[in-house]
Each structure stands twice: as C-alpha cells, then as structure tokens.
Design a protein around this motif. Structure first.
Motif, short mmCIF file in Angstrom:
data_model
loop_
_atom_site.label_atom_id
_atom_site.label_comp_id
_atom_site.label_asym_id
_atom_site.label_seq_id
_atom_site.Cartn_x
_atom_site.Cartn_y
_atom_site.Cartn_z
N ASP A 3 26.79 38.79 43.48
CA ASP A 3 28.12 39.28 43.15
C ASP A 3 28.42 39.16 41.66
N SER A 4 27.82 38.16 41.00
CA SER A 4 28.16 37.89 39.62
C SER A 4 27.27 38.62 38.63
N VAL A 5 26.10 39.07 39.06
CA VAL A 5 25.17 39.75 38.17
C VAL A 5 24.98 41.19 38.65
N ARG A 6 25.11 42.12 37.75
CA ARG A 6 24.95 43.52 38.10
C ARG A 6 23.49 43.80 38.47
N PRO A 7 23.23 44.30 39.67
CA PRO A 7 21.83 44.55 40.07
C PRO A 7 21.24 45.72 39.29
N VAL A 8 20.04 45.52 38.78
CA VAL A 8 19.29 46.56 38.08
C VAL A 8 17.89 46.56 38.67
N VAL A 9 17.53 47.64 39.33
CA VAL A 9 16.20 47.73 39.92
C VAL A 9 15.16 47.68 38.81
N GLY A 10 14.23 46.75 38.93
CA GLY A 10 13.21 46.57 37.91
C GLY A 10 13.47 45.37 37.02
N ARG A 11 14.70 44.85 37.06
CA ARG A 11 15.02 43.65 36.29
C ARG A 11 15.36 42.50 37.22
N ASN A 12 16.30 42.70 38.12
CA ASN A 12 16.69 41.63 39.03
C ASN A 12 16.90 42.14 40.45
N ALA A 13 16.37 43.31 40.75
CA ALA A 13 16.51 43.88 42.09
C ALA A 13 15.29 44.73 42.42
N VAL A 14 15.07 44.92 43.71
CA VAL A 14 13.90 45.66 44.22
C VAL A 14 14.37 46.64 45.28
N LYS A 15 13.73 47.80 45.33
CA LYS A 15 13.99 48.77 46.38
C LYS A 15 13.08 48.46 47.57
N GLU A 16 13.70 48.25 48.72
CA GLU A 16 12.96 47.90 49.93
C GLU A 16 13.02 49.05 50.95
N TRP A 17 11.85 49.41 51.50
CA TRP A 17 11.77 50.33 52.63
C TRP A 17 11.32 49.49 53.83
N CYS A 18 12.26 48.79 54.43
CA CYS A 18 11.95 47.87 55.52
C CYS A 18 12.68 48.31 56.79
N PRO A 19 11.94 48.63 57.85
CA PRO A 19 12.59 49.01 59.11
C PRO A 19 13.32 47.82 59.72
N TYR A 20 14.52 48.07 60.21
CA TYR A 20 15.25 47.08 60.99
C TYR A 20 16.28 47.82 61.82
N ARG A 21 16.90 47.10 62.72
CA ARG A 21 17.84 47.71 63.66
C ARG A 21 18.96 48.43 62.90
N GLY A 22 19.10 49.74 63.16
CA GLY A 22 20.15 50.53 62.55
C GLY A 22 19.79 51.15 61.22
N ASN A 23 18.57 50.93 60.72
CA ASN A 23 18.16 51.51 59.44
C ASN A 23 17.35 52.78 59.68
N PRO A 24 17.87 53.96 59.31
CA PRO A 24 17.14 55.21 59.58
C PRO A 24 16.03 55.49 58.56
#
Length: 734
Positions: free
Chosen positions: A478-499
């Motif tokens: 909540d306190s740090v702005r997420p930036v993919v490649g710096r502090n965040a990752v894109k996940e393609w993970c199947p789970y209940r309700g994820n199309p």
C-alpha cells in the motif's frame, strides 16, 4: 505445441510416413558411417507422458519414488545401446505463445473439474484421456535426470526451435519427442516417444519426405502448410472458414474430417503459382482481415533454421519491421473466444539486474542448474504455473496459488533486492554463530518447542504455539507504488475464479528481519563460510514464514529431506484454517514408514477407492486437494532455494519430493488414521511398523511412544529423528 491435426493424419491416414524402426540398429549404422557415438536429443516436456508411464497413478499428485526409478530405467536402456541422450526442456513461454498457453490451461482447468466429478461419482481415477500432469513434474524431472547423470538443458526460447538449432550445431542422431513441429523443421530424423518401447527401443519415425510425397508438396512448403493447418502463431480456429471453403463444407454443417482438411489444404497449395508472396496468400486465406500476413510470415519463419534459404513464398515480401514488443498486436491475443491481454494498470520497466548476476543466472538456467522461473523473473519480471488438482466447487481449501503467494512475494523481494540493506552482512554477522552450519543427520539435542496443551490446531490455539509469530499484514504494497520489473512481477497463475485473460500484478514483500532483504550478489557470490550460509538459511526460513524454527532445526540437525516437508506443513498449519492435526500426522507418518523407501513394495500399493480418503468428511476428494496443496508448497520452497542458488543442491538431492513424500502412501495413511488409529497410535505404529496391514512388512520396533502421550506433529518427527538414548523427558511436547 504442434501442427493442428497432423499427428492424427500421420498415424491414421498416412501409414507410409510412419516407419517402424529399431533405434539400436540405427545407432550402429550411424556409428559406422560417422565414427562417433550417436546422440539423441530428447524433447523433455514432450516426453513427460511417456516417462510418467500409464501404470503410475497420477490423480494423487505423482508417485515420485516410482517415477525416479522409471527415469533410471529409461536412461539405462539407452546407455546399454551406446546412445547418448541430451534432454532439452522449455525454459520460457514466448509472448506470441501466451494465448495458446492460456487456452491449454483453461482446458486443463475444465478437465480437473471433470476429474473431480468422476471421483465423486465412481471413487476411482478416471481414464488417461483426462490425465493431468502432476504439478512441478517438469522441473523435478530435470533435477532427477541430472542426479542420474544425464545432460539437461533449459531453453531460452521455444524448445522445439532450440532443439532443432542444437541438432544443426552438433552432430545428432535424431530427435525423440511428440511435437509435430519437428516434422516441419528441416532437421535430423524425428522419432516418436509415444510409440517407444523402452525395453526394445523400437519406435516409429515420422518421415517428412514421405509426407511431402503424399501431399505432393516440397520440403520448403511445409512451413506454409503448418500456417494453413494451424500452429502456435496462426490458430486453427482462425482458419475454420478457409478450411471449410477448401473442403466445400458450408458454415452450418459439421466441420470436415482431418484427412479431408489435410488433402484440401495440400491441393490448395499446389494451385499457388511460384512468385506469389505470403502477403498474397494471406489475402486469399483471410479476405476480410488484411493485416494478418505479418503473423503468417512469423508462423512460417519460426521453422527456418540458420542457413536455410528463404522459401519461394517469402522471397518477394515487401520490406517491413516486425512489430516491437509492446505493440497492440503483441499485447492482445485471442484464446478461444476470450481476449488475452498483457497490459497491466501499473508502470512496467525492464528489470535492472547486475550484469554479473544476470550472466550467472543465464548459465545456470542453460545448464538446468536452477529452476527455470528464476531466470525468467530476472529478465522479464513475469512467471507462470500449471493447473493444480483443485476442486473448483469446494471452498474449504484455499487455492494453492493464493495460499503460497506470500512465499513468492518474498522471493521476488530477494531477486529484485526490495528492502535490501547494504550493511546487512555486518549487521547480521554479529547475530550469527561462528561455528559451521551443518544439515546432516547428527541427532543432537531434540528441538524444544513451546507447550501445546490444546490438541486442535484451529480451536482457539494461536499459531505462535508452533514456534513462530503470525505474519502481520504488510503495508508495503500500500505504501510503495508497484512497478513491474522493480518491485512487482506479473503472474499467470491459475486459481479459483481466475480466467487467465490477463496477468496478476504481485508486489514483492520485503523480508522482516535484521538488515532487511539480503542482496542477491551476497547470497550468490559470497563464500561458503558459516556466516554466509547462516544468512542463506535465515533468508530461506524467512521466505517460508518460519524464522522462529531456524535455531531449533539447527540444534536438531535432522535429515535434510525432512526440513522442507516440515516447513511446508508448518506454513499450511498457520494459514489453512481447515487443516486438521490428524491430517498433518498422516503426512509425517508416510515420510517415516520404512517401506516408503522400498520402490519394489511401492509398486504394489494402490488405493482401491478414492472415496475412502476422508481428509475432509464434508467433501469427497478434498484429500487429493490437500495433497496437491502440499506438493505445490514443496515446489514453491524449491523456487526459494533457486533464488538462493547455493541451497539448490540440497533441494534436488535431499529436499525434492521423492526424498520424503509418496502420494499413495499418504492417501492410505490418511484413511487409516481417520478410520482406525488414534493420533498417538498412529506414530507408534508408523515407527514400530507392527500393524497387521498386508502392505506394511513387519520389522522390529525402532522406538515406542509413551502411553497416552499426545504429541505435536513437529515434535513427533523430532522424536523419531532423535537418538533413542535422548529420553522422552527432555522433549517439551505435552
């Protein structure tokens, strides 16, 4: 992933292109002609179904020890005939293939629903047409093969391309696999893994020359044929109208048979005059979609190897540049009727990783010395996972992808240095012991655990009773702005309700400890002294949310194979509100029964009815799901060791699933404890192996548990690991 319909056409309608061969005889001929030992390149993922043979149950999540022996037998068959094997596995999912990847995962999720419906109705494993690959099978197969002395390579591009290029660079005898893309490549002979008899090494060779003769086209026409039939770039559903036109079947009629489609496409290709470009062909195939010729060219070009001349239909194309990464064409694809988008609502940058770290990660990736996801995260900040055996209709058990997400978040922090402190080495070193850190079965003072007087894990007892603090909700996301490649990752993970129509953006979670998150360079390149090794272990336990157990585990110094099992169970106990203590007992029991190490006995153990697995009395089949959750937790812990590098050898030699877990035994022990045994009797019988069950061979008791002693699961394992003379009074287990 292959050419749509070609496998069926070859085996059912073109027998002359399926030549039965004897590999040892062909290998001898190769040696006489070339004077070198024949090398067979194996498509690793394409052969998994053959390696995990049909006699092994799969619905429980995988029979690891039996599978390990199957791999040993497979390698032995080729070594005795002087054929060297090189295994190449897919190490990346290219962006152009993500839509097809998502489509297949969506189908797997639907198949899992069908599997659970079958189990609930019949209580048995369904037929092989619903086979679901055990989670992490591909990764564990890599490590198992390496431990057996095989050459294993992870690809940095699509594996079929890398395999074909490998055969171009090095003299190879042939390719073993089941991907019909190898029929299209102009490369060495292609042999079927599905038709392979491991005992005699006879199989079927798919002859591209004979296929071309049957279709009346040239070898250079095969890439275009693939695009017109449907491949990973041009999907078969996009070509439905074209195929109907060529066969002469109206849109409201049943789709034509594959043999009719193949012959109609070949006749169409015969009518194309030389000098026609692929742009002209695209306008004829897709008359209402004039901008697909670039994708058709990409779909044909992917089969061209270095040194291959351009085929006639690509020679006169107008000059152009392929769309850059991030262009609209690459950001949105179709998976069936659903649109797949790579766009996210946060900023994306290319990961900034130290060049030395990245080079080291690439080398380990290529040599299959690390889990493939580690390198992929470092270069693209993107990762994925397979479909687990999880019942979509049951909400009692959380989706494993969501349950273990905090573990992955801490791993992302380690990989990207989120929360790193440059002074960590000095700050943590003051707190570290100066003696070496061993992970060997020395059986010293047993682990002292806090009192746990209430038997129920989730009946008002704080999880701090297990020796660790309940993780507080972090405010980092909540306190740090997420930036993919710096502090965040894109996940393609199947789970209940994820199309799976777009990736989840998952923010890294800094480690909460002295000095924060250790730097990746320090974890990877520092010496193997006691301080550095302790920092690695501390980081590993922190990622597993089990820092409070570290010192106790180091005092006990248990067999390495039991460490991850206990940490995964510890995490599940803390974060799965429905997990019962007797279920944890069953996991521990199956790990310590002596016959669990006897593969010969394991081959005869089968669960007659899955309905008899009452892991949750309200839902049949929840036992399978809990096994799946445990197995995925095991794999997630393996990723952590991969991010720490120098702990990875322990993972695939001691901590991998085959070292401490068997799904059928766990299923049997779960049913046994639920129906017959009290919690105390369970460990007594598992340790003494004195029951009357026909599947448990009799042997002298190793030790006995005091009558009426209500032991905690982790304490029970410590009791088994401790030497007999330690005495039960020293254990604070009541």
């Amino acid at each position: 992933m292959g050419v749509r319909g070609l496998q069926t056409y070859l085996e059912r309608h073109c027998p002359e292109a399926c030549v039965k061969v004897n590999l040892p005889e062909l290998a001898r001929q190769y040696y006489r002609q070339h004077g070198t030992r024949p090398v067979m390149v194996v498509d690793g993922l394409g052969c998994l179904r053959k390696l995990y043979n049909r006699e092994l149950p799969w619905v429980y999540g995988g029979q690891w020890r039996e599978y390990y022996e199957e791999l040993r037998r497979f390698l032995h068959s080729f070594r005795t005939t002087d054929i060297d094997l090189v295994f190449i596995f897919d190490g990346v999912v290219e962006k152009s293939k993500r839509a097809e990847w998502a489509k297949r995962r969506q189908q797997s999720a639907r198949d899992v629903i069908t599997v659970f419906n079958h189990i609930k109705k019949h209580g048995t494993q369904p037929s092989d047409d619903l086979f679901q690959m055990p989670v992490s099978l591909g990764t564990l197969t890599r490590f198992a093969l390496k431990s057996l002395g095989a050459v294993v390579i992870n690809s940095t591009k699509e594996a079929d391309i890398e395999i074909s290029e490998y055969c171009l660079r090095y003299p190879c005898f042939g390719i073993l696999g089941q991907d019909t893309d190898f029929v299209i490549f102009n490369t060495v002979p292609f042999y079927s893994s599905n038709n392979l008899d491991i005992a005699t090494l006879t199989t079927v060779q798919y002859s591209r020359d004979r296929l071309c003769y049957r279709l009346q086209i040239g070898l250079e026409d095969l890439p275009l044929f693939s695009c017109l039939m449907g491949n990973d770039i041009i999907r078969s559903t996009e070509l439905e109208s074209f195929k109907r036109r060529q066969v002469g079947v109206p849109a409201n009629a049943r789709f034509p048979r594959v043999e009719d489609v193949v012959m109609a496409v070949s006749r169409y290709m015969q009518t194309i005059p030389h000098g026609t470009t692929i742009q002209d062909i695209e306008q004829d195939v897709f008359p209402n979609e004039p901008n697909k010729w670039l994708r058709m060219e990409e779909g044909a070009r992917m089969y061209l190897l270095p040194g291959d001349p351009l085929p006639w239909y690509m020679q006169n194309c107008p000059p152009h540049a392929l769309p850059p990464c991030g262009a609209e064409q690459n950001c949105r694809q179709m998976s069936g009727d659903e649109e797949i988008t790579f766009e996210v609502d946060v900023e994306e940058i290319r990961p900034r990783v130290d060049a030395k770290v990245l080079q080291f990660a690439r080398e380990r990736h290529l040599n299959s010395d690390n889990i493939a996801q580690i390198y992929n995260i470092l270069i693209s900040a993107e990762t994925d996972s397979g479909v687990a055996m999880e019942d979509e209709t049951s909400t009692d058990i959380p989706s494993s992808s969501v349950l273990f997400r905090p573990i992955r978040q801490r791993m992302y922090a380690v990989l990207f240095g989120v929360g790193s402190d440059s002074e960590i080495s000095n700050e943590m070193a003051q707190r570290m012991p100066q003696k070496p850190v061993f992970l060997a079965p020395r059986f010293s003072t047993p682990l002292s655990l806090p009192s746990h007087r209430n038997r129920g894990f989730h009946t008002g007892v704080s999880s701090t009773a297990l020796g660790d603090q309940v993780p507080q909700e972090s405010t980092h996301a909540d306190s740090v702005r997420p930036v993919v490649g710096r502090n965040a990752v894109k996940e393609w993970c199947p789970y209940r309700g994820n199309p799976l129509t777009r990736p989840d953006v998952v923010t890294a979670l800094p480690l909460d400890g002295p000095g924060g998150t250790p730097s990746l360079a320090m974890l990877w390149f520092s010496t193997d002294g006691p301080q550095a090794q302790h920092i690695r272990l501390h980081t590993f336990f922190a990622c597993m949310d089990s820092v409070g157990l570290l010192e106790g585990v180091l005092r006990v110094e248990p067999e390495p194979c039991y460490i991850i099992m206990c940490l995964v169970l510890h995490y599940m106990v803390k974060h799965m509100l429905t997990l019962q203590e007797w279920e944890v007992d069953a996991f521990l029991a199956q790990a310590v029964v002596p016959y669990a190490q006897d593969v010969g006995l394991l081959r005869g153990l089968r669960v007659k009815s899955i309905n008899q697995e009452p892991c949750n009395v309200n839902h049949v089949g929840n036992g399978l799901q809990i096994c799946s959750v445990f197995n995925i937790g095991h794999f997630e812990s393996g990723k952590i060791t991969g991010s720490l590098v120098k702990l990875l050898n322990l993972y695939y030699t001691h901590w991998a699933s085959w070292a401490s877990y068997d799904h059928v035994i766990c299923s049997m022990e779960t049913a046994r404890v639920f129906k017959m045994w009290s919690s105390c009797d369970l460990m007594t019988r598992c340790l003494s192996v004195s029951g009357t069950s026909s599947c448990c061979p009799s042997s002298p008791p190793r030790c006995s548990v005091p009558q009426g002693c209500k032991l905690r699961p982790i304490g029970r394992l410590c009791m088994w690991l401790a030497n007999h003379s330690a005495g039960w009074d020293a254990l604070e287990l009541l």
